[in-house]
Design a protein around this motif. Structure first.
Motif, mmCIF file in Angstrom:
data_model
loop_
_atom_site.group_PDB
_atom_site.id
_atom_site.type_symbol
_atom_site.label_atom_id
_atom_site.label_comp_id
_atom_site.label_asym_id
_atom_site.label_seq_id
_atom_site.Cartn_x
_atom_site.Cartn_y
_atom_site.Cartn_z
ATOM 1 N N PRO A 1 0.819 -1.217 0.000
ATOM 2 C CA PRO A 1 0.000 0.000 0.000
ATOM 3 C C PRO A 1 0.849 1.261 0.000
ATOM 4 N N GLN A 2 0.355 2.277 -0.698
ATOM 5 C CA GLN A 2 1.001 3.587 -0.748
ATOM 6 C C GLN A 2 -0.052 4.669 -0.561
ATOM 7 N N ILE A 3 0.247 5.617 0.308
ATOM 8 C CA ILE A 3 -0.658 6.742 0.560
ATOM 9 C C ILE A 3 0.103 8.035 0.272
ATOM 10 N N LEU A 53 3.895 1.919 2.529
ATOM 11 C CA LEU A 53 3.613 1.277 3.819
ATOM 12 C C LEU A 53 4.004 -0.193 3.762
ATOM 13 N N ALA A 54 5.110 -0.474 3.066
ATOM 14 C CA ALA A 54 5.537 -1.863 2.909
ATOM 15 C C ALA A 54 6.077 -2.450 4.211
ATOM 16 N N GLU A 64 5.823 -2.172 10.556
ATOM 17 C CA GLU A 64 5.390 -1.167 11.518
ATOM 18 C C GLU A 64 4.400 -0.179 10.894
ATOM 19 N N ALA A 65 4.708 0.299 9.681
ATOM 20 C CA ALA A 65 3.815 1.263 9.027
ATOM 21 C C ALA A 65 2.454 0.641 8.742
ATOM 22 N N PHE A 66 2.449 -0.607 8.275
ATOM 23 C CA PHE A 66 1.167 -1.254 7.983
ATOM 24 C C PHE A 66 0.394 -1.527 9.268
ATOM 25 N N ALA A 109 -5.562 -8.757 2.296
ATOM 26 C CA ALA A 109 -4.832 -8.985 1.048
ATOM 27 C C ALA A 109 -3.463 -8.317 1.083
ATOM 28 N N HIS A 110 -3.391 -7.104 1.595
ATOM 29 C CA HIS A 110 -2.105 -6.407 1.672
ATOM 30 C C HIS A 110 -1.161 -7.083 2.670
#
Length: 358
Positions: free
Chosen positions: A158-160, A165-166, A169-171, A238-239
């Motif tokens: 995911p990218q925002i 956000l790979a 921690e970010a995810f 899914a991510h």
């Protein structure tokens, strides 16, 4: 023991009933925010799965726990959300827009599935949703040009707004924010007239209809909201796995979701999170306990299913209110100790709806 003296009607609908709630929920928030620094990567991944399952559980709890409509094909909504989001992200759509579209698509499918709920209920509704789950799984397997068929589909990180956000921690923080928003939305919905209408339908459809509640409208709305939350959970799922295939959204996944809310405690938002913790922690506990069992039992292929079945039977027989119901009893016992009375938590006799009219 705490006594709350209410002097304002707004106290009845306040999220925090007393300062103790503010303290404990604040402490929980601090622990969750600091989790990436005090948890190993593996356990952080498991906590992320707890958050994802909690979002799906909130939707199923709204449907089953607060509206009284059971679904045996709820994993199909996760599949619809996961594949919709994966297809849109692969096409270059922004993450948040794809997530909203996944929720909208799952909600629209939920409306279609909710239409039989206007005519059937109980075991017949369960059969209808079960058939829907099989249909969706077959569509995902056969529509190879979009879903990749049984070969599966890889999902991009995911990218925002250009921020990837790979990382784990970010995810995790992304899932935490969405879970908090979904929980606050659920709590506020239950305080609103719509949520009270759902509960009225669960308790008695005849009484709800006599009070002017439109059964068809609110049942369909409950299915739509429940499916939309499941779609969001499916997109995050899914991510997290970075790969999806039709067999991940089968009947066993639906049973796991139903097992989660039953063991956690039907009719309770707290029960959703307790059930999600149980669903993630139980396989870990079984894996750790295999070495302590005889080889004939520890290496048996159906050990996990057998343990799940025994746990579910035990809860249905001895604690139908689930883990949260047990915690409420323990808390009351501690508050009244040593002045509790014997038999305080003895199960009361329950009557069928027809018995109330005699």
């Amino acid at each position: 023991m705490r006594f709350i003296f209410k002097t304002d009607y707004r106290q009845d609908i306040a999220l925090a009933k007393h300062p103790g709630h503010v303290f404990w929920y604040g402490l929980l928030a601090l622990l969750l925010l600091a989790a990436p620094w005090w948890l190993a990567e593996y356990w952080l991944a498991q906590l992320t799965f707890v958050l994802i399952y909690a979002i799906a559980g909130l939707g199923l709890m709204l449907l089953a726990g607060f509206t009284g409509l059971f679904s045996l094909g709820h994993a199909a909504f996760l599949g619809v959300g996961a594949y919709t989001h994966a297809a849109l992200v692969a096409a270059g759509w922004p993450f948040l827009l794809s997530l909203a579209c996944a929720a909208a698509m799952s909600g629209a499918v939920g409306v279609v599935v909710g239409l039989p709920a206007l005519r059937v209920k109980g075991i017949y509704l369960g059969m209808a949703t079960l058939a829907f789950g099989f249909i969706v799984e077959e569509i995902l397997a056969r529509w190879e040009s979009v879903t990749g068929g049984n070969a599966g589909l890889h999902v991009k990180a995911p990218q925002i707004m250009g921020w990837s956000l790979a990382g784990a921690e970010a995810f995790y923080f992304l899932c935490l924010v969405i879970t908090v928003l979904a929980t606050l939305g659920m709590l506020n919905l239950l305080r609103a007239p719509t949520g009270r209408a759902f509960v009225a339908i669960r308790d008695s459809e005849i009484s709800a209809q006599s009070m002017g509640i439109h059964l068809a409208r609110y049942k369909t709305l409950s299915f739509a909201l429940s499916a939309a939350l499941a779609g969001v959970a499916g997109a995050l799922y899914a991510h997290k796995l970075q790969f999806i295939s039709p067999d991940q959204f089968n009947i066993l996944q639906s049973i796991d979701l139903l097992l989660m809310i039953v063991i956690g405690g039907l009719g309770s938002v707290h029960g959703v999170f307790l059930g999600a913790l149980f669903l993630i922690a139980m396989p870990q506990a079984i894996a750790l306990g295999k070495d302590l069992l005889p080889a004939a039992i520890g290496q048996a292929p159906g050990l996990q299913a057998a343990v799940y079945g025994l746990v579910l039977i035990a809860f249905v027989l001895f604690e139908p209110m689930g883990l949260y119901g047990r915690w409420l009893k323990v808390r009351t016992w501690l508050q009244l100790f040593p002045f509790y009375r014997q038999g305080m938590f003895k199960r009361q006799k329950s009557f069928q709806k027809s018995d109330r009219l005699k």
